[in-house]
Design a protein around this motif. Structure first.
Motif, mmCIF file in Angstrom:
data_model
loop_
_atom_site.group_PDB
_atom_site.id
_atom_site.type_symbol
_atom_site.label_atom_id
_atom_site.label_comp_id
_atom_site.label_asym_id
_atom_site.label_seq_id
_atom_site.Cartn_x
_atom_site.Cartn_y
_atom_site.Cartn_z
ATOM 1 N N VAL A 24 0.829 -1.200 0.000
ATOM 2 C CA VAL A 24 0.000 0.000 0.000
ATOM 3 C C VAL A 24 0.867 1.256 0.000
ATOM 4 O O VAL A 24 0.688 2.160 -0.839
ATOM 5 C CB VAL A 24 -0.948 0.011 1.213
ATOM 6 N N GLU A 25 1.809 1.324 0.918
ATOM 7 C CA GLU A 25 2.624 2.526 1.015
ATOM 8 C C GLU A 25 3.491 2.711 -0.223
ATOM 9 O O GLU A 25 3.649 3.832 -0.726
ATOM 10 C CB GLU A 25 3.480 2.474 2.276
ATOM 11 N N GLY A 26 4.051 1.613 -0.736
ATOM 12 C CA GLY A 26 4.882 1.722 -1.927
ATOM 13 C C GLY A 26 4.091 2.166 -3.136
ATOM 14 O O GLY A 26 4.545 3.016 -3.918
ATOM 15 N N SER A 27 2.887 1.614 -3.316
ATOM 16 C CA SER A 27 2.048 1.984 -4.458
ATOM 17 C C SER A 27 1.639 3.454 -4.386
ATOM 18 O O SER A 27 1.715 4.183 -5.382
ATOM 19 C CB SER A 27 0.800 1.105 -4.499
ATOM 20 N N LEU A 28 1.205 3.886 -3.215
ATOM 21 C CA LEU A 28 0.782 5.279 -3.065
ATOM 22 C C LEU A 28 1.958 6.238 -3.225
ATOM 23 O O LEU A 28 1.810 7.325 -3.798
ATOM 24 C CB LEU A 28 0.117 5.480 -1.707
ATOM 25 N N GLU A 29 3.107 5.842 -2.745
ATOM 26 C CA GLU A 29 4.299 6.685 -2.881
ATOM 27 C C GLU A 29 4.658 6.866 -4.355
ATOM 28 O O GLU A 29 4.914 7.992 -4.817
ATOM 29 C CB GLU A 29 5.472 6.052 -2.127
ATOM 30 N N ARG A 30 4.674 5.770 -5.093
ATOM 31 C CA ARG A 30 5.030 5.854 -6.509
ATOM 32 C C ARG A 30 3.991 6.636 -7.306
ATOM 33 O O ARG A 30 4.314 7.228 -8.342
ATOM 34 C CB ARG A 30 5.205 4.450 -7.090
#
Length: 236
Positions: free
Chosen positions: A125-131
């Motif tokens: 979740v955090e990686g997807s939203l960050e990217r």
């Protein structure tokens, strides 16, 4: 399509809690491909209509379902591990937002507390939203955590915790979901529910207060522009 405000969008809410997969991020197709690859890895064929059964499930529940539907319960842990490995590889290579997600989140950001309630692992979740350039807009991300007693959807825990962290009572928060599993979780937590995307078949769809075709539906964007009072984002 009408742009006349639905009663849900005329309501004065105090926080918005988004699902991630299939709502903010176009990653359900990655889950579908990951399931197919995991089945193939073990020489198995997915049963008919399996994608409909699996949509919105926590990946561990999905792994158990995969094993059960092919009558291989002894492979539950192996299929779960393969599913997650394949998904992480796919989503890392190709993170894509759902139509309207960036626009809607940016319109609401600073006007209302925003959170994410997801069945995915936190790193996903955090990686997807960050990217996608969206991570800074969300004050809280809630995912299943056995250590904290937070159970996956369709249990209400992720939405109940997200509302609490936003500092609002559940019935004053809006959940935005695309799956029946998520709609059920949000409804059980006491949130009002907006469904987005194709309306699923089955009685579970009636748990949502309103269904719209996408996050960039005109009435939804109009509502977002008039919600709350804009406030600056906290400094990172």
């Amino acid at each position: 399509m009408t742009t006349t405000p639905h009663g849900l969008l005329a309501w004065s809410l105090e926080a918005v809690v988004f699902d991630c997969d299939g709502t903010l991020m176009d990653s359900e197709r990655h889950w579908q491909e990951a399931r197919s690859r995991a089945f193939r890895e073990y020489g198995l064929q997915p049963p008919p209509r399996f994608a409909e059964q699996a949509t919105g499930l926590h990946y561990e529940d999905c792994g158990r379902l995969m094993a059960r539907t092919v009558n291989k319960p002894e492979l539950a842990e192996d299929l779960t591990a393969a599913l997650l490995d394949h998904f992480l590889a796919l989503v890392t290579d190709d993170p894509v937002t759902m139509p309207g997600a960036v626009q809607l989140v940016r319109l609401l950001s600073g006007r209302l507390p925003l959170a994410v309630a997801s069945n995915c692992p936190r790193v996903v979740v955090e990686g997807s939203l960050e990217r996608a350039g969206l991570r800074a807009h969300f004050q809280h991300i809630v995912v299943p955590d056995t250590g904290d007693g937070v159970r996956p959807k369709p249990h209400p825990d992720t939405y109940a915790v997200a509302a609490r962290l936003c500092g609002v009572r559940p019935h004053r928060a809006l959940a935005i979901e695309d799956s029946l599993t998520g709609v059920e979780a949000a409804h059980r937590a006491g949130l009002r529910v907006l469904g987005v995307g194709p309306r699923p078949q089955g009685d579970g769809a009636t748990r949502a207060d309103l269904w719209l075709p996408a996050l960039h539906a005109p009435e939804l964007l109009t509502w977002a522009q008039s919600s709350g009072t804009p406030k600056p984002l906290p400094e990172s």
